[in-house]
Write a protein that holds these residues in place. Structure first.
Motif, PDB file in Angstrom:
ATOM      1  N   ALA A  35      -3.352  14.804  46.317  1.00 34.45           N
ATOM      2  CA  ALA A  35      -4.798  14.967  46.516  1.00 34.45           C
ATOM      3  C   ALA A  35      -5.541  13.672  46.798  1.00 34.45           C
ATOM      4  O   ALA A  35      -6.705  13.696  47.164  1.00 34.45           O
ATOM      5  CB  ALA A  35      -5.410  15.639  45.286  1.00 34.45           C
ATOM      6  N   LYS A  47     -12.664  12.812  43.165  1.00 33.61           N
ATOM      7  CA  LYS A  47     -12.916  13.673  44.325  1.00 33.61           C
ATOM      8  C   LYS A  47     -11.614  13.793  45.112  1.00 33.61           C
ATOM      9  O   LYS A  47     -10.779  12.882  45.073  1.00 33.61           O
ATOM     10  CB  LYS A  47     -13.968  13.036  45.239  1.00 33.61           C
ATOM     11  CG  LYS A  47     -15.356  12.979  44.650  1.00 33.61           C
ATOM     12  CD  LYS A  47     -16.301  12.264  45.605  1.00 33.61           C
ATOM     13  CE  LYS A  47     -17.686  12.165  45.000  1.00 33.61           C
ATOM     14  NZ  LYS A  47     -18.554  11.257  45.752  1.00 33.61           N
ATOM     15  N   ARG A  48     -11.473  14.866  45.845  1.00 32.50           N
ATOM     16  CA  ARG A  48     -10.293  14.982  46.709  1.00 32.50           C
ATOM     17  C   ARG A  48     -10.356  13.866  47.758  1.00 32.50           C
ATOM     18  O   ARG A  48     -11.414  13.622  48.335  1.00 32.50           O
ATOM     19  CB  ARG A  48     -10.255  16.357  47.377  1.00 32.50           C
ATOM     20  CG  ARG A  48      -8.926  16.634  48.063  1.00 32.50           C
ATOM     21  CD  ARG A  48      -8.915  18.039  48.617  1.00 32.50           C
ATOM     22  NE  ARG A  48      -8.501  19.033  47.630  1.00 32.50           N
ATOM     23  CZ  ARG A  48      -7.229  19.389  47.427  1.00 32.50           C
ATOM     24  NH1 ARG A  48      -6.255  18.845  48.112  1.00 32.50           N
ATOM     25  NH2 ARG A  48      -6.931  20.294  46.532  1.00 32.50           N
ATOM     26  N   GLY A  49      -9.243  13.201  47.944  1.00 35.03           N
ATOM     27  CA  GLY A  49      -9.196  12.123  48.934  1.00 35.03           C
ATOM     28  C   GLY A  49      -9.696  10.783  48.418  1.00 35.03           C
ATOM     29  O   GLY A  49      -9.682   9.801  49.153  1.00 35.03           O
TER      30      GLY A  49
END
Lengths: 202, 652
Positions: A122, A85-87
């Motif tokens: 990211a 996932k992003r982050g």
């Protein structure tokens, strides 16, 4: 929760995954693990998918659905980034393994700073010298335990520290327990140091 | 103290088991009396786990010399009325087909279960064949568990079903079952009933055609009975999914259906939950014969059915035939429509993509900029033989001999971990087809009129498995070949299983050693050499000599597996004599890398470009011979042929 673990053959990815899975089971958390080690000879890509709680359905994590990446090697971290996932948190051992195939030009090993830059674009990365810390606590073999210490200190997992320690103890010879605990603590400290540094820089 | 095997946990406990461990535990709960198998990834550890507890529990476990033999061993004990197992990866089913298609006609007495591990993604297999066709061919039912718990429970059921039908039963798993880990609740271990008694019944077991012809209808009747059993058993289940929630079948209305076989059900579950698509879903566990009435009942309410299965469209094929026969007005979709890919294993994203195409929904997250850029930077690592592997030296010698001869030539390969020697820079094999093909294909090539030298390479385990008949044939038919046998006296590729050359069996009993040289001589080969695999120059010279000899020559290139050496060094607390590079002498030419590409090699540019040797170098010494500048040496190395003295010491 979805966790990806990756590295190269010899890093102990499979064992580490099972330690976390056993700890989860001790804590009464639903768990499933998928692994790939078809040709897990030393230096080959190894990856496992650990699924906890309500995500423990199939054994494979869908792309872009993982919450944490525990990476034992930078290029392998980059390879698995598509699952994140992003982050999502990336805990990375910064020790590279550049195979002889790359020295021969049969494959390419990117510059480490390029790898880190791509991941940082990211993800929330924690970069630790786990292999070096493992050597400090007795042997490079315990790199995975240092990484487990880091992961535990990050508080990202819903699994208790005690259960992780118990699971480690059940997997190592009695004579090696003390040095493994030391490795685990060095990992915890490495994570805390990283956090402090990040705060200072901010 | 020996650690207690993980598959021996107490009844009622929930433990983390791999699929293979769960399957092995299922055998214990079934009271299996005899298990025979042949190692093959991903199924190898099933027999290993059983072997660990066989003496304690009192059943027989063996790694047989090949799959055909393993199946016949299991069939023999089943004949005596005891529960028997055969375990293999799917390619081994090709070998058992001969016996299987007849044993299904005679039928079995004690439950006879055949574990077959299919490999749709080809993680470690040369093809992606689908065992279910063998089920159809031999008329043997096929069961497919969906997770670890089912793998254990269904294994027990497989023995019961086999006894009920008096038929062998296939138990089909894949790497995603074998190598995944699951929380499994254990049942009671049943004491193995090892009280075999042979009862004569020649009209059944002597399959001369006059006896066996009347048994054909019996076999068809058994499959008809299997269909009925599968209509009502609880392994097949139907659920209704609506708005991301799961309901009992029939409690909500659905016109779209999914049939998900084996472990694909959770993938479907995940996609339906995320996309909120409504569907009636059948989790199918009995994939041959299909539970026909159950399926007709399922499909008759539906407009469309999507079939999700790995490998070939076997359920799709049978479902279409069933729908046509029952005149159902339902559109069946799957691989034939291109919705489900023909190749590769399935995963939630691939299943999701099928729903995206059908319903215009979104399941998979896009791989946006940073992720795409990351992918571009990644390249595949190229595998190689292990550091210190004796095959590296043998392959180098083979290519070097051909190079010195300057006549080209072919190296026909076989199956084993030496397959890694086919990659650059060694490129030690020109073909690799199946177990035992090397010698026979070399024979054929030598009769083709080729003027070039014809060589072949086979490992000791593979030679015992399938090489001996080919060698007999080569001698009998005057082939002109040089056949190398790489002898490390163990089946290394699949995890160091013991073979007839090892002197110990899976039960831990000390046995006679197969004498490889005498076997070769007994086949009628006159030119036989046994050479230390690390004696490169002698290997090169002997290969060159034997290329000039018209007839069959065999060179046994012998040295222990590098991983066994390393393990023994660690166990006996001996010193690892790793090679070192003298910085002054290394000119950075990379000749060593280009010649042998050892994974213990690394490179440094500080203070000048030079070779570095990593700590897992076991001092085989091959690189010492490769360096034209004498820059590599092994300090304190015992005298004698490079790397060998220490090997003798550790393998005593």
């Amino acid at each position: 929760m979805n966790v990806i673990l990756c590295g190269v053959g010899g890093n102990g990815v499979v064992l580490t995954t099972r330690i976390i899975a056993e700890a989860a089971l001790r804590d009464g958390i639903k768990v499933r693990v998928g692994e790939v080690h078809g040709l897990a000879m030393r230096g080959g890509t190894v990856v496992s998918h650990l699924r906890l709680g309500s995500d423990a359905k199939g054994v494979l994590v869908p792309l872009r659905k993982a919450d944490i990446l525990l990476a034992f090697e930078p290029l392998e971290a980059l390879r698995q980034m598509r699952f994140l996932k992003r982050g999502a948190k990336v805990i990375l051992n910064n020790q590279t393994y550049v195979g002889v195939d790359a020295h021969l030009g049969l494959s390419k090993y990117p510059e480490v700073c390029d790898i880190l830059e791509k991941i940082e674009a990211a993800q929330d990365i924690v970069d630790v010298p786990a292999s070096r810390l493992a050597i400090e606590s007795g042997s490079v073999i315990m790199t995975n335990v240092v990484m487990l210490g880091c992961l535990s200190a990050s508080k990202e997992l819903p699994i208790s520290r005690d259960s992780l320690i118990d699971a480690i103890k059940s997997r190592v010879p009695p004579l090696m327990i003390d040095s493994n605990i030391k490795a685990f603590e060095l990992g915890e400290k490495a994570f805390q140091d990283w956090e402090k540094n990040v705060v200072c820089q901010a | 103290m020996k650690k207690k095997s993980k598959i021996l946990g107490g009844a009622g406990e929930t433990v983390l088991l791999t699929g293979n461990e769960a399957v092995a535990r299922g055998c214990l709960e079934a009271g299996m009396a005899v298990g025979a198998g042949y190692p093959g990834t991903p199924a190898s550890t099933i027999m290993e786990k059983l072997g660990e507890v066989a003496n304690e529990l009192g059943f027989w476990a063996e790694f047989s010399v090949n799959e055909a033999v393993a199946f016949e061993v299991a069939a023999g004990s089943s004949l005596a009325g005891v529960r028997s197992l055969m375990s293999t990866k799917m390619l081994g089913v090709n070998l058992i087909a001969d016996a299987l298609t007849v044993i299904s006609v005679t039928g079995v007495r004690g439950g006879l279960v055949i574990i077959t591990a299919d490999d749709p993604q080809q993680f470690s297999s040369q093809n992606a064949e689908d065992t279910r066709f063998f089920g159809m061919l031999a008329k043997v039912p096929v069961l497919e568990p969906g997770d670890g718990q089912e793998a254990k429970d269904m294994m027990k059921y497989a023995f019961e079903l086999s006894e009920e039908l008096e038929l062998p039963v296939f138990f089909r798993i894949t790497p995603r079952i074998c190598h995944s880990s699951f929380a499994v609740e254990l049942g009671e271990i049943r004491k193995p009933k090892r009280d075999g008694k042979f009862i004569r019944d020649p009209k059944r077991f002597v399959t001369i055609s006059t006896y066996s012809r009347p048994r054909q209808p019996i076999l068809h009747e058994k499959i008809a009975r299997a269909k009925k059993i599968f209509n009502t058993n609880t392994w097949n289940r139907i659920y209704d999914h609506q708005n991301g929630k799961v309901f009992e079948k029939g409690s909500v209305y659905n016109t779209f259906g999914v049939i998900a076989s084996g472990l694909t059900y959770p993938y479907v579950e995940e996609v339906l939950e995320a996309t909120k698509i409504n569907a009636r879903v059948m989790k199918l566990a009995t994939t041959y014969p299909l539970p026909e009435d159950y399926m007709v009942d399922f499909m008759s309410d539906l407009d469309q059915v999507l079939i999700i299965e790995e490998n070939d469209g076997v359920t799709e094929l049978q479902s279409r035939a069933l729908a046509q026969r029952k005149r159902l007005n339902v559109r069946i979709m799957g691989k034939d429509d291109g919705l489900i890919p023909l190749s590769g294993e399935l995963n939630p994203d691939i299943v999701g993509a099928a729903f995206e195409k059908l319903f215009g929904v979104k399941f998979q997250e896009d791989l946006t900029e940073p992720y795409l850029e990351a992918q571009e930077l990644v390249s595949q690592r190229v595998p190689s033989l292990c550091a210190g592997c004796p095959h590296r030296s043998s392959f180098y010698a083979l290519r070097e001999a051909l190079r010195r001869k300057g006549k080209g030539g072919a190296i026909m390969g076989d199956r084993g971990c030496y397959n890694q020697g086919a990659y650059e820079p060694l490129e030690g094999m020109d073909t690799c087809i199946c177990m035992g093909a090397s010698i026979a294909m070399a024979s054929g090539l030598s009769h083709s009129g080729t003027k070039e030298p014809v060589l072949s390479v086979i490992g000791d385990g593979t030679f015992y498995h399938a090489g001996i008949p080919s060698l007999l044939n080569a001698v009998h038919n005057r082939s002109n070949i040089v056949s190398l046998i790489f002898d490390n006296s163990i089946t290394a590729m699949t995890g160091h299983q013991l073979n007839p050359g090892s002197g110990v069996n899976l039960m831990g009993q000390h046995t006679g050693f197969a004498n490889l040289k005498k076997i070769v001589e007994a086949c009628g080969v006159e030119h036989v050499h046994v050479i230390n695999a690390f004696d490169v120059e002698k290997l090169v010279e002997t290969v060159m000599e034997e290329i000039d000899h018209d007839g069959v020559s065999v060179i046994i290139s012998r040295a222990p597996c590098a991983l066994v050496v390393e393990r023994n060094i660690r166990k006996k607390k001996l010193k690892m004599h790793s090679a070192v590079v003298e910085l002054d002498k290394c000119v950075g030419c990379k000749i060593c890398m280009k010649k042998i590409g050892c994974p213990a090699f690394s490179w440094s540019n500080d203070p000048k470009p030079h070779l570095e040797i990593l700590s897992h170098c076991n001092g085989c010494g091959l690189c010492v011979e490769m360096c034209p500048f004498g820059a590599i040496s092994i300090p304190d190395r015992p005298d004698g042929v490079l790397g060998i003295s220490i090997k003798k010491e550790v393998t005593k």
